[in-house]
Design a protein around this motif. Structure first.
Motif, PDB file in Angstrom:
ATOM      1  N   THR A  96       0.855  -1.193   0.000  1.00  0.00           N
ATOM      2  CA  THR A  96       0.000   0.000   0.000  1.00  0.00           C
ATOM      3  C   THR A  96       0.885   1.236   0.000  1.00  0.00           C
ATOM      4  OG1 THR A  96      -1.750  -1.144   1.220  1.00  0.00           O
ATOM      5  CG2 THR A  96      -1.791   1.267   1.242  1.00  0.00           C
ATOM      6  N   VAL A  97       0.604   2.147  -0.945  1.00  0.00           N
ATOM      7  CA  VAL A  97       1.400   3.374  -1.063  1.00  0.00           C
ATOM      8  C   VAL A  97       0.731   4.474  -0.237  1.00  0.00           C
ATOM      9  CG1 VAL A  97       2.322   5.124  -2.623  1.00  0.00           C
ATOM     10  CG2 VAL A  97       2.245   2.715  -3.345  1.00  0.00           C
ATOM     11  N   THR A  98       1.508   5.096   0.632  1.00  0.00           N
ATOM     12  CA  THR A  98       0.995   6.134   1.531  1.00  0.00           C
ATOM     13  C   THR A  98       1.816   7.406   1.355  1.00  0.00           C
ATOM     14  OG1 THR A  98       0.398   4.430   3.142  1.00  0.00           O
ATOM     15  CG2 THR A  98       0.441   6.705   3.916  1.00  0.00           C
ATOM     16  N   LEU A  99       1.129   8.538   1.373  1.00  0.00           N
ATOM     17  CA  LEU A  99       1.809   9.836   1.346  1.00  0.00           C
ATOM     18  C   LEU A  99       2.185  10.220   2.780  1.00  0.00           C
ATOM     19  CD1 LEU A  99       2.776  12.367  -0.157  1.00  0.00           C
ATOM     20  CD2 LEU A  99       0.473  13.320   0.170  1.00  0.00           C
ATOM     21  N   ASN A 100       3.466  10.403   3.025  1.00  0.00           N
ATOM     22  CA  ASN A 100       3.962  10.721   4.365  1.00  0.00           C
ATOM     23  C   ASN A 100       4.442  12.166   4.435  1.00  0.00           C
ATOM     24  OD1 ASN A 100       3.517   8.075   5.089  1.00  0.00           O
ATOM     25  ND2 ASN A 100       5.664   7.466   4.997  1.00  0.00           N
ATOM     26  N   ASP A 101       4.173  12.791   5.570  1.00  0.00           N
ATOM     27  CA  ASP A 101       4.696  14.128   5.866  1.00  0.00           C
ATOM     28  C   ASP A 101       5.456  14.059   7.179  1.00  0.00           C
ATOM     29  OD1 ASP A 101       3.613  16.064   3.815  1.00  0.00           O
ATOM     30  OD2 ASP A 101       1.745  15.106   4.466  1.00  0.00           O
ATOM     31  N   ARG A 102       6.709  14.552   7.159  1.00  0.00           N
ATOM     32  CA  ARG A 102       7.520  14.612   8.373  1.00  0.00           C
ATOM     33  C   ARG A 102       8.032  16.036   8.533  1.00  0.00           C
ATOM     34  NH1 ARG A 102      11.717   9.642   8.297  1.00  0.00           N
ATOM     35  NH2 ARG A 102      12.117  10.482  10.364  1.00  0.00           N
ATOM     36  N   ASN A 103       7.709  16.647   9.662  1.00  0.00           N
ATOM     37  CA  ASN A 103       8.089  18.034   9.908  1.00  0.00           C
ATOM     38  C   ASN A 103       8.801  18.144  11.252  1.00  0.00           C
ATOM     39  OD1 ASN A 103       6.610  18.798   7.565  1.00  0.00           O
ATOM     40  ND2 ASN A 103       4.732  18.743   8.776  1.00  0.00           N
ATOM     41  N   ASN A 104       9.876  18.906  11.267  1.00  0.00           N
ATOM     42  CA  ASN A 104      10.602  19.184  12.505  1.00  0.00           C
ATOM     43  C   ASN A 104      10.921  20.675  12.561  1.00  0.00           C
ATOM     44  OD1 ASN A 104      11.318  16.323  13.586  1.00  0.00           O
ATOM     45  ND2 ASN A 104      11.902  16.263  11.423  1.00  0.00           N
ATOM     46  N   GLN A 105      10.596  21.291  13.679  1.00  0.00           N
ATOM     47  CA  GLN A 105      10.896  22.707  13.866  1.00  0.00           C
ATOM     48  C   GLN A 105      11.527  22.898  15.245  1.00  0.00           C
ATOM     49  OE1 GLN A 105       7.184  22.188  13.275  1.00  0.00           O
ATOM     50  NE2 GLN A 105       7.821  21.772  11.185  1.00  0.00           N
ATOM     51  N   ASN A 106      12.600  23.683  15.267  1.00  0.00           N
ATOM     52  CA  ASN A 106      13.263  24.037  16.516  1.00  0.00           C
ATOM     53  C   ASN A 106      13.515  25.539  16.534  1.00  0.00           C
ATOM     54  OD1 ASN A 106      14.165  21.448  18.118  1.00  0.00           O
ATOM     55  ND2 ASN A 106      14.518  20.994  15.945  1.00  0.00           N
ATOM     56  N   ILE A 134      21.955  32.120  28.994  1.00  0.00           N
ATOM     57  CA  ILE A 134      20.701  31.420  29.271  1.00  0.00           C
ATOM     58  C   ILE A 134      19.986  31.191  27.940  1.00  0.00           C
ATOM     59  CG2 ILE A 134      18.430  31.566  30.345  1.00  0.00           C
ATOM     60  CD1 ILE A 134      19.620  33.098  32.585  1.00  0.00           C
ATOM     61  N   GLY A 135      19.544  29.968  27.701  1.00  0.00           N
ATOM     62  CA  GLY A 135      18.870  29.652  26.454  1.00  0.00           C
ATOM     63  C   GLY A 135      17.608  28.846  26.669  1.00  0.00           C
ATOM     64  N   TYR A 136      16.670  29.061  25.764  1.00  0.00           N
ATOM     65  CA  TYR A 136      15.428  28.270  25.760  1.00  0.00           C
ATOM     66  C   TYR A 136      15.168  27.819  24.337  1.00  0.00           C
ATOM     67  CZ  TYR A 136      10.504  27.021  25.757  1.00  0.00           C
ATOM     68  OH  TYR A 136       9.304  26.350  25.583  1.00  0.00           O
ATOM     69  N   GLU A 137      14.888  26.530  24.165  1.00  0.00           N
ATOM     70  CA  GLU A 137      14.628  25.977  22.835  1.00  0.00           C
ATOM     71  C   GLU A 137      13.327  25.181  22.857  1.00  0.00           C
ATOM     72  OE1 GLU A 137      16.678  23.023  19.479  1.00  0.00           O
ATOM     73  OE2 GLU A 137      17.859  23.820  21.154  1.00  0.00           O
ATOM     74  N   LYS A 138      12.493  25.439  21.881  1.00  0.00           N
ATOM     75  CA  LYS A 138      11.227  24.728  21.720  1.00  0.00           C
ATOM     76  C   LYS A 138      11.277  23.914  20.437  1.00  0.00           C
ATOM     77  CE  LYS A 138       6.858  23.757  22.641  1.00  0.00           C
ATOM     78  NZ  LYS A 138       6.447  23.034  23.863  1.00  0.00           N
ATOM     79  N   GLY A 139      10.965  22.621  20.562  1.00  0.00           N
ATOM     80  CA  GLY A 139      10.998  21.744  19.408  1.00  0.00           C
ATOM     81  C   GLY A 139       9.652  21.104  19.131  1.00  0.00           C
ATOM     82  N   PHE A 140       9.321  20.981  17.828  1.00  0.00           N
ATOM     83  CA  PHE A 140       8.088  20.337  17.392  1.00  0.00           C
ATOM     84  C   PHE A 140       8.438  19.286  16.340  1.00  0.00           C
ATOM     85  CE2 PHE A 140       7.106  24.712  18.485  1.00  0.00           C
ATOM     86  CZ  PHE A 140       5.997  24.598  19.311  1.00  0.00           C
ATOM     87  N   SER A 141       7.873  18.102  16.465  1.00  0.00           N
ATOM     88  CA  SER A 141       8.049  17.043  15.470  1.00  0.00           C
ATOM     89  C   SER A 141       6.686  16.444  15.152  1.00  0.00           C
ATOM     90  CB  SER A 141       8.990  15.952  15.989  1.00  0.00           C
ATOM     91  OG  SER A 141      10.289  16.464  16.205  1.00  0.00           O
ATOM     92  N   HIS A 142       6.357  16.361  13.856  1.00  0.00           N
ATOM     93  CA  HIS A 142       5.062  15.836  13.424  1.00  0.00           C
ATOM     94  C   HIS A 142       5.289  14.778  12.352  1.00  0.00           C
ATOM     95  CE1 HIS A 142       2.805  19.190  15.349  1.00  0.00           C
ATOM     96  NE2 HIS A 142       3.909  19.877  15.055  1.00  0.00           N
ATOM     97  N   PHE A 143       4.482  13.727  12.402  1.00  0.00           N
ATOM     98  CA  PHE A 143       4.498  12.692  11.372  1.00  0.00           C
ATOM     99  C   PHE A 143       3.060  12.366  10.992  1.00  0.00           C
ATOM    100  CE2 PHE A 143       4.157   8.191  10.184  1.00  0.00           C
ATOM    101  CZ  PHE A 143       5.005   8.157   9.082  1.00  0.00           C
ATOM    102  N   SER A 144       2.807  12.303   9.688  1.00  0.00           N
ATOM    103  CA  SER A 144       1.485  11.950   9.179  1.00  0.00           C
ATOM    104  C   SER A 144       1.657  10.968   8.043  1.00  0.00           C
ATOM    105  CB  SER A 144       0.745  13.211   8.692  1.00  0.00           C
ATOM    106  OG  SER A 144      -0.492  12.864   8.114  1.00  0.00           O
TER     107      SER A 144
END
Length: 887
Positions: free
Chosen positions: A744-754, A771-781
């Motif tokens: 089965t062929v699936t369309l995948n989306d992978r996103n990473n933001q920092n 002093i540092g602050y880092e926010k990270g987001f990772s999404h997979f569909s």
């Protein structure tokens, strides 16, 4: 903890308000703005510090001066007479413009008062005068670099200047251990450094710089005169306090003279500290000409290259020697030799979710490994200059390495459970050499010829032992009491590359370059898997389609034409290459061959607004071809739950690559901008088809026309406010692709933001805090949807008190949140206290790593069909006392 850190930050900020500002412009007598003029403020009282500024493209400057201090302002610009202006301390801000008169001495030497030049800009070279930034308590080059404006050093010793990574590290103009930065920044004594030169568009062949379009950034360390013809450096020894068994022995010794340069670095420790990085390893093992096409390289020695505290035990040994000798101005030799050994134990716990089309399988996995890695590498280089218009290089390298891994894997699922004992033994030997010849015939014509040859012999033995059957239906197991599988992989590779380039400078605004080259590779690839039965018989898997014997030949003959032209400040280079590719393979089940003739265009474009602001664009249409393991047509066992089969019918993939970058430095406003955008569009791609049954996987590469797009953005903004730096970082990645899973062929989306925000102080005599602050987001569909978030708080404090005491503190707090809103966090703190009097060779230090004695850290990640939550065990608390002696 954090409240105290913020209180200290604002206290330091309050201290920093005792200043006033001097602004203005620097003009020529004809009214033109003078860009990159040096404006230096010399204090007229002993307690003051030198201040500096560089004018922007409008000739503007800004100086932040300390209240209560009188200054003499010196403004200089090549070709003009220096102008002086005296400033008395006032309560308010002040403005003053400078108008410089031409010196009228075009041919005579211009004498520069170096004590006033904190920073100098001359064409592609930026020079920092170290004593204008140092306070005298710095031990190593890294601590000096961290105080230079626009310069950053990360935890792996990678140096960036205004957002661009340093690719060549030099000492007195000579390559330092192959040009890697970590060995330099962590070993060269700070008190030996006089100046730091940053050279953009670096090329070690002077007359090639005008045509090579080099994007390399070099950093050259200029030593103090009293450190030449004299052995300098330091040695350090440390032992754990109390019941701690930690130990450290380190030496960095250097000798620099006009003809002979020698450097030695040695290190033994069990606190997880690595002496060099993966980038350094690539240099040590890569050894190829920059004029030849880049080839993909791989190795199994990652454990040698990073500070490895993500283990339960670590013992490392490292020795390296680098030397160069100038027989004459025309002939010199240089080389280095390194030995590295790492022994480590690691433990990892993972909860894996394997995705199938309509179901999932959950696996709990506990993995314990014992790793032993050894690397020996020797590199020798000859530099010969027959005359001012010729340059010849010859480089020879030999390398041997072993990587032995013993482990135990416990795998538990709802259906069954297995315990595997694994043994992996890898032995690699390689030999490489290359020759470069550069000839400048006239102002208009230059030629380069480069040829390289390399040989690699890699042998890998694997063994899996368990008392339960595994990969049922994927491998031909015979029923037995215990199951022992042995595998042997062999790969021998010979590569020969050659290229001839001719550069024709038609005039100052038009160049024409021609290229003729050939790349040839021959590889022999063998695999074999057998089951050793308890009755001493052998079940050979080759009867079930396992076992490869592949002879692989790949040839790329190409010719290219590049036209470079300049319109005002806009520089362009259009290129068109014609490639004739031939790939052949001889395998057990037949011979395969295909040929491709392809046109591959490329375009480079740069626009330079001024010396401090630039934008550029690059485009390439490229092709990638399968490697020998990808076309080997029989099965191969890869892991305890993965079988791989190549595809002899594979042809090439193609992709478009677009790059856009922007950089700007405004010293007047104290602003630095850097941005990089990459877009890749793959129209034909080699990607694995995957079959998943429970935790068992079968992969096979296929060539598809399903498009893949990848967008990557990296950007930074930095603002200086007196002694403060505010920095914003953004790293964004979007990947869109098709994956075939269980037909089965699936369309995948992978996103990473920092996204990261950092506030940093920079004082000579007051506490320096980051002093540092880092926010990270990772999404997979894809087959499912999942996401992870992370929050990281970091803090670094350096405080000098009572003149000779230095206290340092590093802190990290990381929180992870998964798609079910479940979270976990860990925090790691390291601290040290050092005492060393100036002009005293002895130094004393107490170090405590992992103060909070955290034993493991957690993380989330995902791939095309596996979602994983991992716990990695780390080194326990280390408490150590060390003594150092400075030569």
């Amino acid at each position: 903890m954090l409240k105290n850190v913020f209180f200290l930050l604002f206290s330091v900020f309050a201290i920093g308000q005792s200043h006033y500002t001097l602004t203005g412009v620097v003009l020529s007598n004809s009214g033109f703005s003078l860009e990159s003029a040096n404006v230096i403020a010399k204090p007229l009282q002993e307690k003051g510090n030198i201040k500096f500024a560089i004018t922007d493209n409008k000739g503007r400057y800004r100086l932040e001066l300390d209240k209560g201090i009188d200054y003499e302002i010196n403004v200089s610009y090549i070709g003009f007479i220096d102008e002086l202006f005296e400033v008395k301390s006032i309560n308010g801000n002040l403005s003053h413009d400078f108008i410089l008169q031409p010196s009228g001495e075009n041919l005579r030497e211009i004498v520069i008062k170096h004590e006033y030049k904190a920073i100098e800009i001359k064409q592609d070279t930026l020079t920092f005068n170290v004593k204008s930034f140092a306070n005298g308590n710095e031990r190593k080059m890294k601590e000096i670099l961290e105080k230079l404006p626009g310069v950053e050093v990360d935890k792996n010793g990678i140096v960036t200047v205004q957002g661009k990574q340093v690719t060549q590290m030099l000492v007195e103009g000579k390559s330092f251990f192959g040009g890697g930065s970590k060995l330099a920044v962590e070993n060269i004594p700070a008190d030996a450094i006089d100046k730091i030169e940053v050279i953009d568009h670096f090329n070690e062949v002077g007359f090639m710089k005008k045509v090579s379009d080099s994007d390399q950034l070099a950093m050259n360390v200029k030593l103090k005169e009293d450190k030449k013809k004299f052995i300098f450096g330091d040695v350090e020894a440390g032992l754990g306090l109390g019941i701690d068994k930690s130990n450290l022995l380190h030496a960095g010794l250097f000798y620099y003279a006009p003809k002979l340069n020698v450097s030695f670095i040695g290190d033994i420790n069990n606190i997880g500290k690595s002496t060099f990085t993966y980038a350094d390893l690539r240099r040590f093992t890569g050894g190829s000409s920059s004029y030849l096409l880049k080839r993909k390289t791989s190795n199994n020695l990652y454990s040698l290259t990073e500070d490895n505290t993500d283990v339960t035990e670590n013992k490392s040994q490292f020795e390296a020697i680098n030397l160069s000798y100038n027989f004459s101005p025309k002939f010199s030799v240089s080389g280095f030799s390194i030995f590295s050994k790492i022994i480590s134990d690691a433990k990892n716990i993972a909860q894996n979710e394997y995705l199938e089309n309509a179901s999932q399988t959950y696996e709990n996995k506990v993995e314990n490994n014992q790793n032993n890695s050894i690397l020996n590498s020797t590199n020798f280089k000859i530099d010969y200059t027959p005359d001012k218009n010729q340059k010849i290089f010859y480089n020879l390298q030999f390398q041997s390495s072993t990587n032995d891994l013993k482990g135990v894997i416990n795998s538990f699922t709802n259906a069954d459970s297995n315990t595997f004992k694994t043994i992996n033994e890898a032995d690699d030997i390689s030999f490489k050499q290359y020759l470069e010849w550069h000839k400048n015939y006239s102002l208009a014509h230059t030629t380069t010829f480069a040829v390289s040859q390399s040989y690699k012999n890699n042998t890998l033995g694997n063994q899996w032992t368990t008392n339960e059957p595994f990969l049922v239906g994927f491998i031909p197991l015979q029923e037995d009491i215990d199951y022992k599988i042995e595998q042997l992989k062999k790969l021998k590779t010979n590569i020969a590359d050659a290229v001839l380039k001719h550069y024709w400078i038609i005039n100052n605004r038009n160049h024409l370059y021609t290229n003729l080259g050939n790349n040839f590779e021959h590889s022999d690839f063998e695999t074999a898997e057998v089951q050793l039965l308890t009755d001493n018989t052998i079940n050979n898997f080759n009867t079930a389609g396992f076992g490869n014997r592949t002879k692989y030949q790949f040839n790329d003959l190409y010719i290219g034409l590049e036209y470079k032209f300049k319109i005002g400040k806009w520089t362009n280079k259009a290129g068109l290459y014609y490639h004739w590719y031939i790939l052949k393979s001889n395998q057990i089940d037949g011979d395969y061959e295909f040929s491709k003739k392809l046109f591959q265009p490329q375009w480079n474009s740069d626009f330079e607004f001024n010396q401090s602001e630039k934008i550029g664009f690059n485009y390439k249409l490229e092709a990638n071809f399968p490697e020998v393991n990808q076309i080997s047509n029989r099965y191969t066992l890869q892991k305890y739950n993965l079988v791989y089969k190549g595809n002899a019918m594979l042809q090439n993939g193609r992709y478009h690559s677009f790059n856009l970058f922007y950089t700007k430095m405004n010293m007047y406003k104290g602003v630095f901008w850097n941005g990089y955008l990459n877009f890749t569009k793959r129209t034909e791609i080699i990607r694995n088809q995957v079959e998943v049954e429970g935790i068992n996987q079968f992969n096979r590469p296929v060539l598809t026309n399903d498009p893949e797009t990848n967008l990557v953005f990296n950007g930074s903004f930095m603002k200086k406010i007196y002694r403060f730096e505010l920095k914003l970082n953004a790293n964004l990645n979007w990947l869109n692709y098709y994956q075939k899973l269980n037909n089965t062929v699936t369309l995948n989306d992978r996103n990473n933001q920092n996204l990261a925000l950092t506030i940093k102080t920079n004082y000579k005599e007051w506490p320096n805090l980051t002093i540092g602050y880092e926010k990270g987001f990772s999404h997979f569909s894809g087959l499912t949807k999942t996401k992870y978030e992370s929050d990281a708080i970091t803090g670094n404090l350096e405080f000098t008190f009572f003149k000779f005491w230095i206290y340092k503190l590093d802190y990290q707090n990381l929180k992870n949140i998964n798609s079910n809103n479940q979270s976990d966090y860990y925090e790691v703190m390291n601290t040290s206290l050092r005492y060393q009097r100036k002009n005293n060779p002895f130094g004393f230090e107490v170090i405590c790593n992992n103060v909070l004695d955290v034993r493991r850290k957690n993380s989330f990640n995902f791939s095309d069909y596996i979602i994983s939550q991992q716990s990695t065990y780390i080194l326990p608390r280390v408490l150590m006392f060390s003594i150092s002696y400075k030569l």
